[in-house]
Design a protein around this motif. Structure first.
Motif, PDB file in Angstrom:
ATOM      1  N   GLU A 282       0.797  -1.228   0.000  1.00  0.00           N
ATOM      2  CA  GLU A 282       0.000   0.000   0.000  1.00  0.00           C
ATOM      3  C   GLU A 282       0.830   1.279   0.000  1.00  0.00           C
ATOM      4  O   GLU A 282       0.569   2.209  -0.766  1.00  0.00           O
ATOM      5  CB  GLU A 282      -0.913   0.006   1.232  1.00  0.00           C
TER       6      GLU A 282
ATOM      7  N   GLU B 140       2.459   1.749  -3.358  1.00  0.00           N
ATOM      8  CA  GLU B 140       1.451   2.145  -4.354  1.00  0.00           C
ATOM      9  C   GLU B 140       1.108   3.622  -4.208  1.00  0.00           C
ATOM     10  O   GLU B 140       0.900   4.319  -5.204  1.00  0.00           O
ATOM     11  CB  GLU B 140       0.184   1.287  -4.208  1.00  0.00           C
ATOM     12  N   LYS B 141       1.054   4.070  -2.957  1.00  0.00           N
ATOM     13  CA  LYS B 141       0.718   5.478  -2.716  1.00  0.00           C
ATOM     14  C   LYS B 141       1.796   6.388  -3.321  1.00  0.00           C
ATOM     15  O   LYS B 141       1.503   7.378  -3.992  1.00  0.00           O
ATOM     16  CB  LYS B 141       0.574   5.733  -1.203  1.00  0.00           C
TER      17      LYS B 141
END
Lengths: 713, 71
Positions: A175, A178-179
């Motif tokens: 996550e 991905e951010k």
């Protein structure tokens, strides 16, 4: 509308085999990583509107060696309509590492799963449908070698190229990553191709400098990205490149876990057992020496000679002169035209073609070595030795390729990571006798040393010795200083060489040789014949009074200390610079078959009477080591990408050839006849100089230099 | 401990790679990543043939010494 398909994949996965099967080409294939170093295009046999581009193998889209840059640039800048990604099913995880990157680029990808026959034979299973679903692209099972499934794979690739559907990306990072990728994407939106936005963002996260420049980001954008990257590195306590690599492999492992069922393979494979012997700490080197000895022994002294003797003595020695000569006489040709055809063309080109059987045998031996998987092993074995002399084991692969021809040999050096190692390999790889030098070796061995089998292999080991000595000497200079690159190479499984492939390789190289003999060599021998038949007033004269003798006599003194200071050998060495086969062609003209046939002697015998064996060996050494040929110098120039380095290389090759040849002749003569002269003194001086360079001279180092300048200050 | 310490037939799990040169980056891309298992197939004067992800790779001693295993 034309469709461009790129064949991309890891090294040694069968891209070129597939390319040949699809386009009907005969590009060279072998069983080691790095056979293809240049991209090649061809048209699909069944649909000429489809162009297929064969790319050098790559492990990732972050290029590490020169040939990998070719592939990345093609994919990123030339943007093919679709990528056909060849994946070795027996090595799925490492291969999918590249696949996930290719999918990120945003160009439609179809995966061709090669070597499925091996998977089935091992009793393993791969669920192709599931694999495709998880990766987000089509997966087709193929066997490039047998041609199974390849049409289906291409059809699917063409279909995705035409459909222009957006690529669905299934692989996700954690996550936080991905951010960051999302945030970088926003910064570069509009600056990079929108299809490849994610790929660019990941590359920037990895701090890829080339991409930073490509996108022409300004300072504030770069600073923003840098801030994001450092922030995420701090959280993960690792550098961004390692995070990405680690997560990518972790994701792949989760995919293969669900799609691949492997039987437990603890224990040794057949390849491992062979490697126990081939890379054995004691047997490895002797085994290599024996193999290379056999290659030369078989091609020059046994099988090849029988055929060559027939071609030389019977075909070009009796049949052609008798019948062609008779036919020409019946036609009542002018003397000069008769001379041109019989002495010039038959004598020169015939002499060269006479060695074709020996070359074909050599080409077969080399093709077998290249195809079986031994190349990568011998690079590994020799790394230990070569490293001591400043070269990496990878330098050996170009050298083995050079045994066939120096031009691909020079190009094969692209797989060497370090610039200095690569340049040094390019300079020295042509010391190894190539196919075109084989006639020289065979001629000298046959004419002067008929009973000694060691002469031909000795030419090969002389080449290796010169490479090693050059390695030591050049590494001590500022130009080449530095540690050899770390060595890591994938070892392909051994397999029995395919008869078809070996045969095709032999034919290809054989035809290339015939083409050369009937073009460059033909023109050269005609020129030589012309120059040796006429004087400056264009009157037909005896060879001794010809223009050629004039030219030869001018340069001959240069070679006198080497033992072959007569004008014929001087001229022959000079023509050898254009193409090495010329040397034999020139001797063919000068000691022509025609006159030979008349007085019943053969070329070898007349030649044998003209020089001492020591002088002949020195002549051979000089011509083997000196500047290879115009084509190889051209390749050297292209790979060096520097005129200065090219001249340096050519000068070095000439000087080395001269010194080695001088020492061979002078010391050889001293030993055989006891003659001591001014030449011997020079040879001793050269020997001392070489010893100084090899053992006494200190290596150049940056520290030493600063130390000196401090002293001066 | 570095990979060079393993004997023929032994295996170990990678902890990290030392030094961040282009060469080490290349090793990572070949699959030498944290948590991966390597097995030494054979050893030749410090140079190794190892098994990684079911395939064989040859490394020289200097390269192998950059690969650090979990104890």
């Amino acid at each position: 509308m034309e469709i461009r398909l790129a064949l991309a994949g890891n090294p040694n996965t069968g891209k070129t085999t597939l390319f040949n099967a699809l386009t009907g080409s005969t590009q060279h294939v072998g069983n080691w990583p790095g056979v293809t170093v240049e991209k090649k295009d061809g048209r699909l046999k069944s649909d000429k509107s489809v162009i297929i581009e064969d790319l050098p193998g790559i492990y990732s889209l972050s290029p590490y060696t020169a040939e990998e840059i070719v592939s990345r640039n093609y994919i990123i800048h030339d943007k093919p309509d679709a990528i056909l990604n060849i994946v070795d099913a027996t090595n799925l995880e490492r291969n999918l590492y590249l696949s996930t990157q290719l999918i990120e680029v945003g160009i439609p990808v179809v995966i061709a799963l090669n070597m499925m026959d091996v998977i089935r034979k091992n009793g393993d299973q791969i669920h192709t449908k599931k694999l495709g679903d998880m990766l987000g692209c089509e997966v087709v099972e193929i066997s490039a070698l047998k041609g199974d499934g390849i049409q289906d794979a291409v059809k699917k690739a063409v279909a995705v190229a035409k459909s222009k559907k957006e690529v669905v990306l299934k692989q996700k990072f954690s996550e936080e990553i991905e951010k960051v990728i999302q945030e970088i994407s926003e910064i570069i939106t509009g600056k990079a191709d929108s299809r490849s936005l994610r790929w660019y963002a990941v590359k920037l996260l990895e701090r890829d400098e080339e991409i930073q420049q490509d996108l022409q980001l300004n300072a504030s954008e770069l600073a923003k990205i840098e801030k994001l990257v450092t922030a995420c590195e701090e959280i993960a306590e690792d550098d961004s490149e390692s995070i990405i690599t680690g997560e990518r492999y972790a994701w792949i492992a989760s995919v293969t876990e669900k799609c691949v069922h492997k039987k437990d393979i603890s224990g040794m494979t057949a390849s491992d057992k062979i490697d126990r012997i081939v890379t054995h700490r004691i047997f490895a080197l002797p085994l290599f020496a024996v193999i290379m000895f056999l290659v030369y022994f078989i091609s020059i002294s046994t099988v090849g000679t029988m055929a060559t003797d027939w071609v030389n003595d019977v075909l070009f020695g009796e049949i052609v002169p008798t019948y062609l000569g008779g036919a020409l006489e019946n036609l009542g040709l002018a003397d000069w035209l008769y001379g041109l055809i019989m002495d010039g063309i038959v004598g020169g080109v015939g002499a060269v073609l006479g060695f074709l059987p020996q070359m074909l045998v050599l080409f077969i031996c080399l093709a077998i070595l290249e195809d079986c998987g031994y190349m990568a092993r011998i690079a590994f074995v020799l790394d230990r030795i070569f490293r001591k002399f400043g070269l990496s084991g990878k330098s050996f692969i170009p050298m083995l390729v050079s045994t066939g021809c120096g031009v691909p040999g020079i190009m094969a050096s692209r797989t060497i990571e370090s610039d200095n190692d690569r340049r040094m390999t390019i300079m020295t790889t042509t010391f190894i006798p190539c196919g075109a030098k084989l006639p020289i070796i065979a001629l000298i061995a046959g004419a002067f040393f008929p009973e000694q089998a060691w002469i031909a292999p000795s030419a090969y080991f002389l080449g290796i010795a010169c490479v090693i000595a050059s390695g030591i000497i050049l590494k001590k200079t500022k130009l080449f200083a530095g540690d050899p690159a770390p060595f890591v190479i994938e070892l392909p499984a051994y397999h029995l060489p395919g008869a078809g492939n070996v045969f095709r390789t032999m034919l290809d190289r054989g035809f290339a040789f015939i083409k050369k003999a009937t073009s460059i060599v033909l023109v050269s021998t005609v020129l030589i014949w012309f120059l040796q038949s006429f004087n400056l007033h264009l009157e037909m004269v005896d060879a001794e009074e010809s223009m050629l003798a004039g030219i030869g006599k001018m340069i001959a003194p240069i070679f006198a200390p080497l033992g072959f200071g007569d004008w014929k050998a001087a001229v022959a060495s000079l023509t050898g610079l254009i193409a090495k086969e010329n040397l034999v062609g020139t001797f063919g003209v000068l000691y022509g078959f025609e006159e030979v046939a008349e007085d019943g002697e053969e070329l070898w015998a007349t030649l044998g009477a003209a020089y001492t064996p020591v002088a002949a060996y020195a002549m051979m050494a000089f011509n083997l080591l000196c500047v290879p040929c115009f084509a190889a110098v051209g390749a050297l120039r292209r790979e060096m990408m520097s005129g200065k380095m090219t001249w340096f290389a050519v000068g070095y090759q000439c000087a080395l050839a001269y010194i080695v040849s001088l020492m061979i002749y002078q010391f050889g003569t001293l030993l055989t006849t006891g003659a001591f002269g001014i030449g011997t003194v020079f040879a001793i001086a050269c020997l001392l100089f070489v010893i100084y360079l090899l053992f006494i001279k200190k290596a150049w180092s940056p520290e030493k230099k600063t130390g000196l300048s401090l002293e001066r200050a | 401990m570095p990979l060079t310490m393993l004997k023929q037939g032994q295996s170990g799990v990678i902890q990290e790679l030392h030094g961040k040169s282009a060469a080490v980056r290349h090793l990572e891309e070949l699959g030498f990543i944290t948590g991966e298992t390597v097995r030494v197939i054979s050893e030749l004067a410090g140079n190794l043939i190892i098994e990684l992800k079911g395939t064989r790779l040859a490394l020289n001693k200097v390269t192998a010494s950059r690969i650090i295993l979990k104890n």
